[in-house]
Structure formats: C-alpha cells, structure tokens
Design a protein around this motif. Structure first.
Motif, short mmCIF file in Angstrom:
data_model
loop_
_atom_site.label_atom_id
_atom_site.label_comp_id
_atom_site.label_asym_id
_atom_site.label_seq_id
_atom_site.Cartn_x
_atom_site.Cartn_y
_atom_site.Cartn_z
N ASP A 1 -28.97 56.56 -53.24
CA ASP A 1 -27.87 57.38 -53.88
C ASP A 1 -27.97 57.21 -55.29
OD1 ASP A 1 -26.80 58.51 -51.67
OD2 ASP A 1 -25.03 57.24 -51.48
N LEU A 2 -28.31 55.76 -55.80
CA LEU A 2 -28.35 55.75 -57.32
C LEU A 2 -29.61 56.29 -57.70
CD1 LEU A 2 -27.68 54.21 -59.87
CD2 LEU A 2 -28.92 52.12 -58.85
N ILE A 3 -30.69 56.09 -57.16
CA ILE A 3 -32.01 56.87 -57.38
C ILE A 3 -32.06 58.37 -57.82
CG2 ILE A 3 -34.22 57.70 -56.56
CD1 ILE A 3 -34.66 54.87 -55.15
N GLN A 4 -31.07 58.99 -57.03
CA GLN A 4 -30.71 60.42 -57.13
C GLN A 4 -30.10 60.61 -58.50
OE1 GLN A 4 -32.70 62.23 -55.02
NE2 GLN A 4 -33.00 60.14 -54.00
N THR A 5 -29.31 59.67 -58.90
CA THR A 5 -28.63 59.79 -60.30
C THR A 5 -29.54 59.53 -61.30
OG1 THR A 5 -26.36 59.24 -59.36
CG2 THR A 5 -26.75 58.79 -61.66
N LEU A 6 -30.36 58.65 -61.32
CA LEU A 6 -31.32 58.31 -62.22
C LEU A 6 -32.52 59.16 -62.24
CD1 LEU A 6 -31.86 54.53 -61.86
CD2 LEU A 6 -30.16 55.86 -62.92
N LEU A 7 -32.74 59.87 -61.16
CA LEU A 7 -33.91 61.14 -61.33
C LEU A 7 -33.29 62.41 -62.11
CD1 LEU A 7 -35.04 61.36 -57.41
CD2 LEU A 7 -36.52 60.58 -59.54
N ARG A 8 -32.09 62.46 -62.02
CA ARG A 8 -31.41 63.83 -62.75
C ARG A 8 -31.15 63.25 -64.30
NH1 ARG A 8 -27.82 63.61 -58.17
NH2 ARG A 8 -26.25 62.47 -59.35
N HIS A 9 -31.29 62.12 -64.51
CA HIS A 9 -31.34 61.72 -66.10
C HIS A 9 -32.49 61.21 -66.55
CE1 HIS A 9 -26.72 61.84 -64.97
NE2 HIS A 9 -26.84 61.79 -66.39
N GLY A 10 -33.75 61.45 -65.60
CA GLY A 10 -34.80 61.11 -66.07
C GLY A 10 -35.05 59.50 -66.54
N LEU A 11 -34.26 58.55 -66.02
CA LEU A 11 -34.22 57.15 -66.29
C LEU A 11 -35.37 56.49 -65.55
CD1 LEU A 11 -30.42 56.83 -66.60
CD2 LEU A 11 -32.14 56.88 -68.53
N ILE A 12 -35.88 56.86 -64.64
CA ILE A 12 -36.93 56.06 -63.88
C ILE A 12 -38.37 56.04 -64.42
CG2 ILE A 12 -38.04 55.58 -61.75
CD1 ILE A 12 -35.67 56.51 -60.17
N ASP A 13 -39.02 54.77 -64.88
CA ASP A 13 -40.14 54.75 -65.60
C ASP A 13 -41.43 54.53 -64.93
OD1 ASP A 13 -39.19 54.67 -68.46
OD2 ASP A 13 -37.85 52.91 -67.45
N GLU A 14 -41.17 53.97 -63.26
CA GLU A 14 -42.26 53.84 -62.65
C GLU A 14 -41.75 53.71 -61.15
OE1 GLU A 14 -44.98 50.46 -63.64
OE2 GLU A 14 -44.45 49.67 -61.69
N TYR A 15 -42.56 54.20 -60.25
CA TYR A 15 -42.22 54.18 -59.00
C TYR A 15 -43.42 53.37 -58.20
CZ TYR A 15 -39.58 58.50 -60.10
OH TYR A 15 -38.92 59.37 -60.65
N ASN A 16 -42.63 52.31 -57.49
CA ASN A 16 -43.91 51.39 -56.80
C ASN A 16 -43.33 51.59 -55.28
OD1 ASN A 16 -45.22 49.38 -55.78
ND2 ASN A 16 -44.81 48.07 -57.22
N LEU A 17 -44.41 52.42 -54.58
CA LEU A 17 -43.91 52.88 -53.45
C LEU A 17 -44.65 52.17 -52.11
CD1 LEU A 17 -44.07 56.85 -53.77
CD2 LEU A 17 -42.09 55.12 -54.27
N LEU A 18 -44.20 51.74 -51.17
CA LEU A 18 -45.00 51.44 -49.91
C LEU A 18 -44.75 52.35 -48.75
CD1 LEU A 18 -45.13 48.42 -50.94
CD2 LEU A 18 -44.53 47.76 -48.92
N ILE A 19 -45.80 53.15 -48.68
CA ILE A 19 -45.66 54.36 -47.70
C ILE A 19 -46.20 54.01 -46.33
CG2 ILE A 19 -46.64 56.82 -47.48
CD1 ILE A 19 -47.17 56.55 -50.46
N PHE A 20 -45.37 54.34 -45.33
CA PHE A 20 -45.75 53.89 -44.06
C PHE A 20 -46.09 54.87 -43.04
CE2 PHE A 20 -43.20 50.36 -45.75
CZ PHE A 20 -43.40 49.34 -45.23
N PRO A 21 -47.06 54.65 -42.27
CA PRO A 21 -47.83 55.84 -41.47
C PRO A 21 -46.83 56.39 -40.34
CG PRO A 21 -48.43 53.64 -40.82
CD PRO A 21 -47.51 53.50 -41.91
N LEU A 22 -45.63 56.81 -40.62
CA LEU A 22 -44.85 57.56 -39.76
C LEU A 22 -43.94 58.60 -40.15
CD1 LEU A 22 -41.72 55.16 -38.74
CD2 LEU A 22 -43.13 55.11 -40.93
N VAL A 23 -43.57 59.62 -39.49
CA VAL A 23 -42.61 60.72 -39.80
C VAL A 23 -41.36 60.50 -39.14
CG1 VAL A 23 -42.48 63.08 -39.99
CG2 VAL A 23 -44.51 61.93 -40.25
N LEU A 24 -40.27 60.59 -39.77
CA LEU A 24 -39.01 60.09 -39.21
C LEU A 24 -37.96 61.53 -39.15
CD1 LEU A 24 -37.96 57.03 -41.36
CD2 LEU A 24 -38.72 57.09 -38.96
N GLY A 25 -38.41 62.67 -39.74
CA GLY A 25 -37.92 63.96 -39.67
C GLY A 25 -36.47 64.11 -40.65
N LYS A 26 -35.72 63.04 -40.51
CA LYS A 26 -34.34 63.07 -41.13
C LYS A 26 -34.04 62.04 -41.78
CE LYS A 26 -30.83 62.50 -37.64
NZ LYS A 26 -29.61 63.12 -37.29
#
Length: 218
Positions: free
Chosen positions: A134-159
């Motif tokens: 939820d916090l991330i969505q707020t920061l995205l709307r205000h352009g406040l995130i400078d870097e995304y460090n993602l661990l992407i897992f090999p599965l699909v969760l659907g929702k």
C-alpha cells in the motif's frame, strides 16, 4: 540526498502479497502465503544479504511494520538480519494511533509523501522499503521511488496485491544490474528512466487492409 529503494519479492505476474508465510497477509482471500519459501537456497540467501551491506533505514507501511515488529525483535542475536533491523531507524506510514513499540520507530505523520520528500532532502542512509504494497502505491503516485531491487520468482499467482497496482503512472525503467540463480529466481535492479517512448513498425504507407483494420477499431 537520501534515496528510496523498493526491495521486493514478486511473482512473474507482479504479485508481492505474503511471501513469507500463510498467516502473513491472507486479506482478500489470498491462499498462497509463503510462496517464496521453497525457492531459497544458499546462493540466493547470500545475494539477498548483499542488499543490506550498505547503510540503510527501513521504510515500512503499517501492516508490514506490525509483521516485522512481531518477528524480528524475537529472532535472536545470531540472526544478522534481525540485528540490523532491530538497530536501524524504522520510518512508518500509519493512520493508527497505537504506539510504535519496536525500538527506533517513528511515524511519518499524516502526510506521508510530504514527510518523505523532506527526508530525501536530508543527509543519511538510503530508505529501504520492505513489503508495504500500500505504501508503495502512494510513493509511485508521487514519483518518490529511486530504485527497484526485485527478486522475481518463477511462478504465477493469479491474484493478490501487486507491485504496480491500478493507477501506476507509466514510466520507462533502466536495468542497472541483474543476476539469475539455479532456483529460477532473478534478481534485477531498475531505476526510473523518464517517460515511456513509443514508435511504430508499421509500413510508412499502410495497406488497404491495414486501413480497414484501423477503421474497424473506431
């Protein structure tokens, strides 16, 4: 100037909800809590540890704060992540009046975006987001995130709660570094790179069939 870094576990379809266990966040009927557990190995753990090598403070939404505050203070001094998390400052986006009992915790107040804008202007370590969709969505709307460090897992969760939810502003991203692991996990770091640029592979002089196709879409 301080940076805000979103360090997040995500599925291939962008879901980030409840990666750590079934009771972590079952809201919305989410049934796959703990979906990261069976993918971790020694190599992945070592790479994850590198995320915490540089000085940082934690930036947390209230739900993630409550999850962390019920776990890390009790994890023991032999857990290096627990030692780090217990020591650093925790900045919390919260609407609740309840006391923030975990040591070195402070509320960001009523206007989270304004508070973080001021924090970023000051001196200090990076502000590291863990979870906190939820916090991330707020920061995205205000352009406040400078870097995304993602661990992407090999599965699909659907929702489930997604990293880039409804209302996310379009933006280009620049890949800074990446690493893959035998488990299928990919670690990828991105920075915002301005507006989305578009182009076209269409023929300069569209065919009659293409003109008709376009007209059928109107």
């Amino acid at each position: 100037m301080r940076r805000i870094i979103a360090a997040t576990f995500v599925s291939l379809d962008g879901v980030m909800q409840a990666p750590g266990g079934p009771q972590e966040d079952p809201t919305g009927g989410f049934q796959f809590g703990g979906w990261t557990f069976h993918y971790f190995d020694e190599a992945t753990g070592a790479a994850l540890g590198q995320m915490f090598d540089k000085p940082f403070d934690l930036l947390l939404g209230r739900k993630t704060y409550d999850i962390f505050a019920a776990h890390w203070p009790y994890a023991g001094e032999d857990d290096p992540i627990a030692v780090l998390f217990n020591k650093v400052t925790k900045y919390v986006a919260t609407r609740k009046d309840a006391t923030l009992d975990w040591n070195n915790s402070q509320s960001l107040g009523a206007d989270v975006a304004a508070a973080l804008t001021e924090l970023k202007k000051g001196e200090g370590p990076d502000l590291l987001i863990q979870g906190s969709s939820d916090l991330i969505q707020t920061l995205l709307r205000h352009g406040l995130i400078d870097e995304y460090n993602l661990l992407i897992f090999p599965l699909v969760l659907g929702k489930g709660k997604r990293l880039f939810g409804d209302g996310t502003a379009p933006a280009a991203m620049k890949l800074i570094r990446s690493q893959s692991f035998p488990s299928g996990i990919i670690m990828a770091t991105y920075e915002p790179a301005g507006d989305v640029k578009t182009g076209s592979f269409a023929l300069q002089d569209p065919s009659e069939a293409e003109i008709q196709r376009r007209q059928s879409l109107e």
